[in-house]
Design a protein around this motif. Sequence first.
Motif, PDB file in Angstrom:
ATOM      1  N   ALA A 106     -16.780 -37.825  19.889  1.00 46.90           N
ATOM      2  CA  ALA A 106     -17.111 -35.979  19.605  1.00 46.90           C
ATOM      3  C   ALA A 106     -18.461 -36.019  19.579  1.00 46.90           C
ATOM      4  CB  ALA A 106     -16.752 -36.347  17.000  1.00 46.90           C
ATOM      5  N   ILE A 107     -19.425 -37.550  19.612  1.00 46.23           N
ATOM      6  CA  ILE A 107     -20.486 -37.241  19.719  1.00 46.23           C
ATOM      7  C   ILE A 107     -20.708 -36.727  20.933  1.00 46.23           C
ATOM      8  CG2 ILE A 107     -23.083 -38.494  19.901  1.00 46.23           C
ATOM      9  CD1 ILE A 107     -21.425 -40.128  17.166  1.00 46.23           C
ATOM     10  N   ILE A 108     -20.380 -37.692  22.192  1.00 47.95           N
ATOM     11  CA  ILE A 108     -20.540 -37.550  23.434  1.00 47.95           C
ATOM     12  C   ILE A 108     -20.405 -35.616  24.134  1.00 47.95           C
ATOM     13  CG2 ILE A 108     -18.012 -38.760  24.191  1.00 47.95           C
ATOM     14  CD1 ILE A 108     -22.131 -38.846  25.825  1.00 47.95           C
ATOM     15  N   LYS A 109     -18.915 -35.288  23.483  1.00 45.73           N
ATOM     16  CA  LYS A 109     -18.792 -33.647  23.749  1.00 45.73           C
ATOM     17  C   LYS A 109     -19.733 -33.260  22.644  1.00 45.73           C
ATOM     18  CE  LYS A 109     -13.845 -35.227  23.592  1.00 45.73           C
ATOM     19  NZ  LYS A 109     -11.934 -34.653  22.345  1.00 45.73           N
ATOM     20  N   ALA A 110     -20.047 -33.431  21.658  1.00 49.91           N
ATOM     21  CA  ALA A 110     -21.654 -31.847  21.381  1.00 49.91           C
ATOM     22  C   ALA A 110     -22.606 -32.518  22.134  1.00 49.91           C
ATOM     23  CB  ALA A 110     -22.078 -32.747  20.366  1.00 49.91           C
ATOM     24  N   LEU A 111     -23.317 -33.926  22.758  1.00 47.06           N
ATOM     25  CA  LEU A 111     -23.538 -33.899  23.278  1.00 47.06           C
ATOM     26  C   LEU A 111     -24.155 -33.571  24.599  1.00 47.06           C
ATOM     27  CD1 LEU A 111     -27.202 -36.043  22.940  1.00 47.06           C
ATOM     28  CD2 LEU A 111     -25.504 -37.587  24.596  1.00 47.06           C
ATOM     29  N   ILE A 112     -22.917 -33.425  25.594  1.00 47.16           N
ATOM     30  CA  ILE A 112     -22.979 -33.003  26.980  1.00 47.16           C
ATOM     31  C   ILE A 112     -22.286 -31.489  27.135  1.00 47.16           C
ATOM     32  CG2 ILE A 112     -22.056 -34.089  29.065  1.00 47.16           C
ATOM     33  CD1 ILE A 112     -21.926 -36.480  28.866  1.00 47.16           C
ATOM     34  N   CYS A 113     -21.317 -31.645  26.084  1.00 47.86           N
ATOM     35  CA  CYS A 113     -20.995 -29.947  26.197  1.00 47.86           C
ATOM     36  C   CYS A 113     -20.856 -28.972  25.459  1.00 47.86           C
ATOM     37  CB  CYS A 113     -18.568 -30.805  26.646  1.00 47.86           C
ATOM     38  SG  CYS A 113     -18.550 -31.127  27.684  1.00 47.86           S
ATOM     39  N   GLY A 114     -21.544 -29.642  24.158  1.00 51.49           N
ATOM     40  CA  GLY A 114     -22.369 -28.718  22.971  1.00 51.49           C
ATOM     41  C   GLY A 114     -20.835 -28.320  22.229  1.00 51.49           C
ATOM     42  N   TYR A 115     -19.436 -28.954  22.397  1.00 54.84           N
ATOM     43  CA  TYR A 115     -18.375 -29.205  21.765  1.00 54.84           C
ATOM     44  C   TYR A 115     -18.471 -30.246  20.460  1.00 54.84           C
ATOM     45  CZ  TYR A 115     -13.280 -29.146  20.335  1.00 54.84           C
ATOM     46  OH  TYR A 115     -11.898 -28.745  20.066  1.00 54.84           O
ATOM     47  N   THR A 116     -18.561 -29.088  19.321  1.00 56.61           N
ATOM     48  CA  THR A 116     -18.906 -29.670  18.060  1.00 56.61           C
ATOM     49  C   THR A 116     -17.520 -29.306  17.020  1.00 56.61           C
ATOM     50  OG1 THR A 116     -19.898 -27.358  17.508  1.00 56.61           O
ATOM     51  CG2 THR A 116     -21.526 -29.082  17.933  1.00 56.61           C
ATOM     52  N   GLN A 117     -15.970 -29.104  17.078  1.00 54.42           N
ATOM     53  CA  GLN A 117     -15.477 -28.657  16.641  1.00 54.42           C
ATOM     54  C   GLN A 117     -14.911 -29.961  16.163  1.00 54.42           C
ATOM     55  OE1 GLN A 117     -12.386 -25.968  17.555  1.00 54.42           O
ATOM     56  NE2 GLN A 117     -13.491 -24.925  18.838  1.00 54.42           N
ATOM     57  N   GLU A 118     -15.970 -30.662  17.148  1.00 58.20           N
ATOM     58  CA  GLU A 118     -14.869 -32.429  16.394  1.00 58.20           C
ATOM     59  C   GLU A 118     -15.825 -33.335  15.262  1.00 58.20           C
ATOM     60  OE1 GLU A 118     -12.918 -35.112  19.448  1.00 58.20           O
ATOM     61  OE2 GLU A 118     -12.024 -33.004  20.161  1.00 58.20           O
ATOM     62  N   LEU A 119     -16.956 -32.783  15.365  1.00 56.70           N
ATOM     63  CA  LEU A 119     -18.006 -33.164  14.009  1.00 56.70           C
ATOM     64  C   LEU A 119     -17.833 -33.216  12.654  1.00 56.70           C
ATOM     65  CD1 LEU A 119     -21.110 -32.590  16.070  1.00 56.70           C
ATOM     66  CD2 LEU A 119     -20.464 -34.298  15.989  1.00 56.70           C
ATOM     67  N   VAL A 120     -17.161 -34.565  12.181  1.00 56.11           N
ATOM     68  CA  VAL A 120     -16.615 -34.257  11.018  1.00 56.11           C
ATOM     69  C   VAL A 120     -17.867 -34.285   9.857  1.00 56.11           C
ATOM     70  CG1 VAL A 120     -14.994 -35.683  11.188  1.00 56.11           C
ATOM     71  CG2 VAL A 120     -17.000 -36.479  11.063  1.00 56.11           C
TER      72      VAL A 120
ATOM     73  N   SER B 233     -26.941 -30.617  18.906  1.00 54.58           N
ATOM     74  CA  SER B 233     -27.038 -29.186  19.500  1.00 54.58           C
ATOM     75  C   SER B 233     -27.430 -29.213  20.850  1.00 54.58           C
ATOM     76  CB  SER B 233     -27.739 -29.095  17.673  1.00 54.58           C
ATOM     77  OG  SER B 233     -27.531 -27.431  18.680  1.00 54.58           O
ATOM     78  N   VAL B 234     -26.743 -28.453  21.382  1.00 52.42           N
ATOM     79  CA  VAL B 234     -27.356 -28.713  23.571  1.00 52.42           C
ATOM     80  C   VAL B 234     -28.690 -27.426  23.469  1.00 52.42           C
ATOM     81  CG1 VAL B 234     -26.489 -28.025  25.847  1.00 52.42           C
ATOM     82  CG2 VAL B 234     -25.195 -29.836  23.650  1.00 52.42           C
ATOM     83  N   SER B 235     -29.368 -28.140  23.667  1.00 54.23           N
ATOM     84  CA  SER B 235     -30.860 -27.454  23.734  1.00 54.23           C
ATOM     85  C   SER B 235     -31.543 -27.812  25.055  1.00 54.23           C
ATOM     86  CB  SER B 235     -31.447 -27.104  22.381  1.00 54.23           C
ATOM     87  OG  SER B 235     -32.093 -29.000  22.360  1.00 54.23           O
TER      88      SER B 235
END
Length: 680
Positions: free
Chosen positions: A220-234, A251-253
């Motif tokens: 979940a963390i690496i998907k949010a960090l690189i792809c901005g995909y946050t649906q799996e962040l509990v 949050s990709v910025s």
Amino acid sequence: MYHFWRQNPLFRPALAFALGIILYDLRGWEISWMLPLLLLVCGQFVWQRFDAWKRVSGLIPAIFLLSGALIHSWQPVWEKKEEVENRYLLEISSEPVEKENSTQCEGRILFYDSVGKAMKSGPVKLKLLFRDDSLATELLPGDRILVSGKLKKISPPSIPNTFNYAKYMERKGIFYQMGLSPPDWTHYDQRTTLLRLAIQWRNKALNTYDKWLHDTENKAIIKALICGYTQELVPDIREVYVKSGTMHMLSVSGMHVGILLIILGRTLFWLRNPLTKNLVRILLLWAYALLTGLSPSVMRAVSMCTLYLIGESIHKKHSSWNAVAFAMLILLAWDTQFLFNAGFQLSFLALSGILLVSGINAPPAMNWKDKAKNWFRSYLAISLAAQLATSPIAIYYFHQFPLYFLIGNLLLVPLAAPMMYVGLLLLLLDQIPVLSDCCAGLLELLLRLCQLIAGEIAELPGASLGNIYWDLPFVLALYALILGFVLKIKIQQSRGIFFGLVLLCGAVSASIFHEVNRKKQNGIIVYALYGKHACDLYSGDQVMYMGDSLDDAMNAYSIQAFRNAKGLEQIIPSRETLYPWGACLLTDSLRILRFRNKGDWKLPASQVPTLLILEKDAECTVAPLLDSVNFCNIVLAGNLSWKSRTYWLKQTKIRNIAVHDVRVDGPFQKELWKNSFGTK
């Protein structure tokens, strides 16, 4: 001498463009009202002998102010549509997101059967809610579906002082929603769009991480960090990073785009031609922006990098503030509603804070110790500046502040670069098992270290201050004071500090006046909850709850948010007197009757105005009831049965009596002149 406006000519038009959007949004002015403003500015330069620079510096902002208002006036507005069952051809315009009870996405209506042609006002955007439907998760932007359903206007919040979802969707040009079950829709065809291709490409990257990583939280963390995909962040992961002050990592910025720019610069070393190299970097950066869903923060960063690389290619000296203004103009011209997006505001404020400290010169480094000291000082200054620039608006939106943000940024943010390096390398080496195993193992190690540090910081005592409520005038005055101190430090002007202090004193005085009035507040609110009755009687900072037990955590949270905003801290037990027909509470200025059973009950007489709340199966002969009781309001509660609701609406309509139905009219709120919480 340094002249900010002359050396950064794009900044003033960008501010004027944003001001035009704000003025139109606040007042809804017709554009014809702004034409005299433009003519007044033009006349000023005709009749006064100003030099060329002053003519241009005054005329251009006026044009951009009018342009901002004009473009914002083109945003879609609510138009009443017929809320009847119909067949529609819809096109999915966003990626479906799985929620607790449904799968949600956005779409637009292309055709509908009742007329058999395109809607006259153009495609209408709407929110789609798929219930108990696993196939809906496979939809992608560009898919077209045939549906049978009813348009329903998105309702305002059922509880005041809570998140206004209807206003949030209105900012996106969406006013309607439609609920669908599996039998209500079928797939029609699909259209290839750039966003569809980007999401398919991103999904392949997500599958790669699922293939090589084993820990769910690490994925979940690496998907949010690189792809901005946050649906799996509990929620637990989010809470840890919020308390540690490092939620911006997930949050990709601009930070992520900057790291990617460095990676591309080192990867494309074999391209000798600077123009070709920068062109490839620009294309890859915009591809990355598409990959992350074209969020405002990524588009801002990519726009700035584009301007920087173009300037580098043509050997022109660039200005960071000019790049910020260019990015702001591009984004707001694309969609003026970005200006009201919290992420957009936080992104630009953080960058402005960083730019203000970027000009501080460090002492020359003689050895590695001096280099380390300079790096630490620079990193500390950047972290403090970004946090100081974003804290007021972040507290205004989220009502909390992480106390250990500096420790979190110093320890965790340096890990973001190696995690992105290794994460991107894993995507490239996916088809080479041995090297992929090595990358995955190293990535798991970095992610575990990151989680360990974030968890320890979040567990520190007082890691986060909550329930902080600042009003907008106070936040704006605080920014004025901060800007005054910046002007004093940068250009030795003290007038800004004085002006900021005056505004802050005014805002504090208004807050004190508001707090004093809040101590004198007396009132009652009946919340608009479907299937539940919830009512608060409040006086000063005390509140008494009367209603059903709140099993739904979301309803309990929303009610608590209203109490926090009103300063209701002390909860006292209910003092209602129970009767066979319901319950009664008598205060000095109002009698509250909760009528919940069927029958011609004899109600206690009183000269005090009566608020009648009808619940569950409440029914009786209306005429004797109205003759015997001095009613000031009749409220149909959220748990009133459909049969009883229909009965009361019919009877009160015959007698021309106004009623407040919380399901239709929203929450009922009434201020009282006196309230003792007494029972008689």
